[in-house]
Design a protein around this motif. Structure first.
Motif, PDB file in Angstrom:
ATOM      1  N   HIS A 199      20.859  -4.733  45.609  1.00 16.40           N
ATOM      2  CA  HIS A 199      20.876  -4.617  47.160  1.00 16.40           C
ATOM      3  C   HIS A 199      21.138  -5.950  47.617  1.00 16.40           C
ATOM      4  O   HIS A 199      22.004  -6.266  48.504  1.00 16.40           O
ATOM      5  N   GLY A 200      20.340  -6.701  46.989  1.00 21.80           N
ATOM      6  CA  GLY A 200      20.498  -8.288  47.271  1.00 21.80           C
ATOM      7  C   GLY A 200      21.833  -8.686  46.948  1.00 21.80           C
ATOM      8  O   GLY A 200      22.401  -9.623  47.647  1.00 21.80           O
ATOM      9  N   HIS A 201      22.115  -8.371  45.879  1.00 23.85           N
ATOM     10  CA  HIS A 201      23.621  -9.153  45.257  1.00 23.85           C
ATOM     11  C   HIS A 201      24.651  -8.690  46.184  1.00 23.85           C
ATOM     12  O   HIS A 201      25.578  -9.263  46.407  1.00 23.85           O
ATOM     13  N   HIS A 202      24.633  -7.281  46.721  1.00 25.34           N
ATOM     14  CA  HIS A 202      25.592  -7.067  47.604  1.00 25.34           C
ATOM     15  C   HIS A 202      25.309  -7.340  49.219  1.00 25.34           C
ATOM     16  O   HIS A 202      26.074  -6.868  50.033  1.00 25.34           O
ATOM     17  N   LEU A 203      24.217  -7.815  49.528  1.00 26.85           N
ATOM     18  CA  LEU A 203      23.970  -8.051  50.818  1.00 26.85           C
ATOM     19  C   LEU A 203      23.828  -7.119  51.811  1.00 26.85           C
ATOM     20  O   LEU A 203      24.248  -7.222  52.892  1.00 26.85           O
ATOM     21  N   HIS A 204      23.403  -6.049  51.145  1.00 26.36           N
ATOM     22  CA  HIS A 204      23.095  -4.654  52.130  1.00 26.36           C
ATOM     23  C   HIS A 204      22.144  -5.057  53.125  1.00 26.36           C
ATOM     24  O   HIS A 204      22.700  -4.604  54.403  1.00 26.36           O
ATOM     25  N   THR A 205      21.355  -5.664  52.847  1.00 26.65           N
ATOM     26  CA  THR A 205      20.205  -5.792  54.251  1.00 26.65           C
ATOM     27  C   THR A 205      20.830  -6.605  55.342  1.00 26.65           C
ATOM     28  O   THR A 205      20.951  -6.092  56.364  1.00 26.65           O
ATOM     29  N   TRP A 206      21.619  -7.648  54.721  1.00 26.10           N
ATOM     30  CA  TRP A 206      22.090  -8.447  55.828  1.00 26.10           C
ATOM     31  C   TRP A 206      23.458  -7.905  56.577  1.00 26.10           C
ATOM     32  O   TRP A 206      23.733  -8.006  57.906  1.00 26.10           O
ATOM     33  N   THR A 207      24.088  -7.033  55.839  1.00 27.46           N
ATOM     34  CA  THR A 207      25.316  -6.450  56.435  1.00 27.46           C
ATOM     35  C   THR A 207      24.825  -5.449  57.425  1.00 27.46           C
ATOM     36  O   THR A 207      25.303  -5.321  58.577  1.00 27.46           O
ATOM     37  N   ASN A 208      23.872  -4.543  57.059  1.00 28.68           N
ATOM     38  CA  ASN A 208      23.118  -3.587  57.921  1.00 28.68           C
ATOM     39  C   ASN A 208      22.772  -4.595  59.188  1.00 28.68           C
ATOM     40  O   ASN A 208      22.551  -3.761  60.240  1.00 28.68           O
ATOM     41  N   LEU A 209      21.843  -5.610  59.155  1.00 29.56           N
ATOM     42  CA  LEU A 209      21.281  -6.261  60.249  1.00 29.56           C
ATOM     43  C   LEU A 209      22.635  -6.740  61.119  1.00 29.56           C
ATOM     44  O   LEU A 209      22.484  -6.233  62.288  1.00 29.56           O
ATOM     45  N   VAL A 210      23.506  -7.316  60.605  1.00 29.91           N
ATOM     46  CA  VAL A 210      24.613  -7.411  61.393  1.00 29.91           C
ATOM     47  C   VAL A 210      25.573  -6.126  61.967  1.00 29.91           C
ATOM     48  O   VAL A 210      25.554  -6.388  63.457  1.00 29.91           O
ATOM     49  N   LEU A 211      25.374  -5.382  61.571  1.00 28.99           N
ATOM     50  CA  LEU A 211      25.903  -4.010  62.025  1.00 28.99           C
ATOM     51  C   LEU A 211      25.017  -3.757  63.154  1.00 28.99           C
ATOM     52  O   LEU A 211      25.421  -3.334  64.432  1.00 28.99           O
ATOM     53  N   ARG A 212      23.590  -3.598  63.077  1.00 26.72           N
ATOM     54  CA  ARG A 212      22.551  -3.304  64.085  1.00 26.72           C
ATOM     55  C   ARG A 212      22.939  -4.243  65.246  1.00 26.72           C
ATOM     56  O   ARG A 212      22.735  -3.770  66.460  1.00 26.72           O
ATOM     57  N   CYS A 213      22.946  -5.347  64.997  1.00 26.65           N
ATOM     58  CA  CYS A 213      23.060  -6.517  66.241  1.00 26.65           C
ATOM     59  C   CYS A 213      24.441  -6.470  66.904  1.00 26.65           C
ATOM     60  O   CYS A 213      24.388  -6.700  67.932  1.00 26.65           O
TER      61      CYS A 213
END
Length: 134
Positions: free
Chosen positions: A67-81
């Motif tokens: 998940h970290g390698h693919h930046l999933h957390t950050w992608t999802n955060l940007v989508l929510r923002c």
């Protein structure tokens, strides 16, 4: 019209601040209830060693690092923002990408075993079956 734009910008700014606050809380204060990647590191509940063998824990950690390698957390955060939600198809694809990351590092069989021990949710059972076929 200008006031409406200012109000909309203020509400959006508050929404972004709330999302960043939630990330901060997840990283610093909130107890770990389930295995997850918080954007910075894999977080594991203290009960995990009583549920899984060491090789299975290593497989779960490798999955979370995916998940970290693919930046999933950050992608999802940007989508929510941006006022978008990461839907079920995106979340499923992210889980499969993290699984594939763990498989590429030799953890496929142990990840399947860990999934079966930790969850009976149909999506997790399906992922375990997929991993066993790889």
């Amino acid at each position: 019209m200008e006031i409406a734009l200012q109000v909309a910008a203020a509400v959006w700014g508050a929404w972004i601040a709330l999302n960043l606050l939630m990330v901060t809380l997840a990283v610093t204060i909130l107890p770990v209830q389930q295995v997850h990647f918080d954007g910075f590191r894999a977080r594991l509940p203290t009960s995990l060693p009583t549920l899984l063998a060491p090789a299975e824990i290593a497989a779960v950690v490798a999955h979370e690092h995916g998940h970290g390698h693919h930046l999933h957390t950050w992608t999802n955060l940007v989508l929510r923002c941006l006022l978008l939600t990461p839907g079920p198809q995106r979340r499923r694809r992210q889980e499969l990408e993290a699984d594939d990351y763990a498989v590429a590092r030799g953890h496929g069989a142990h990840l399947a075993s860990a999934l079966r021990k930790l969850s009976s949710h149909p999506d997790d059972v399906s992922r375990a079956e997929r991993l066993e076929r790889m």
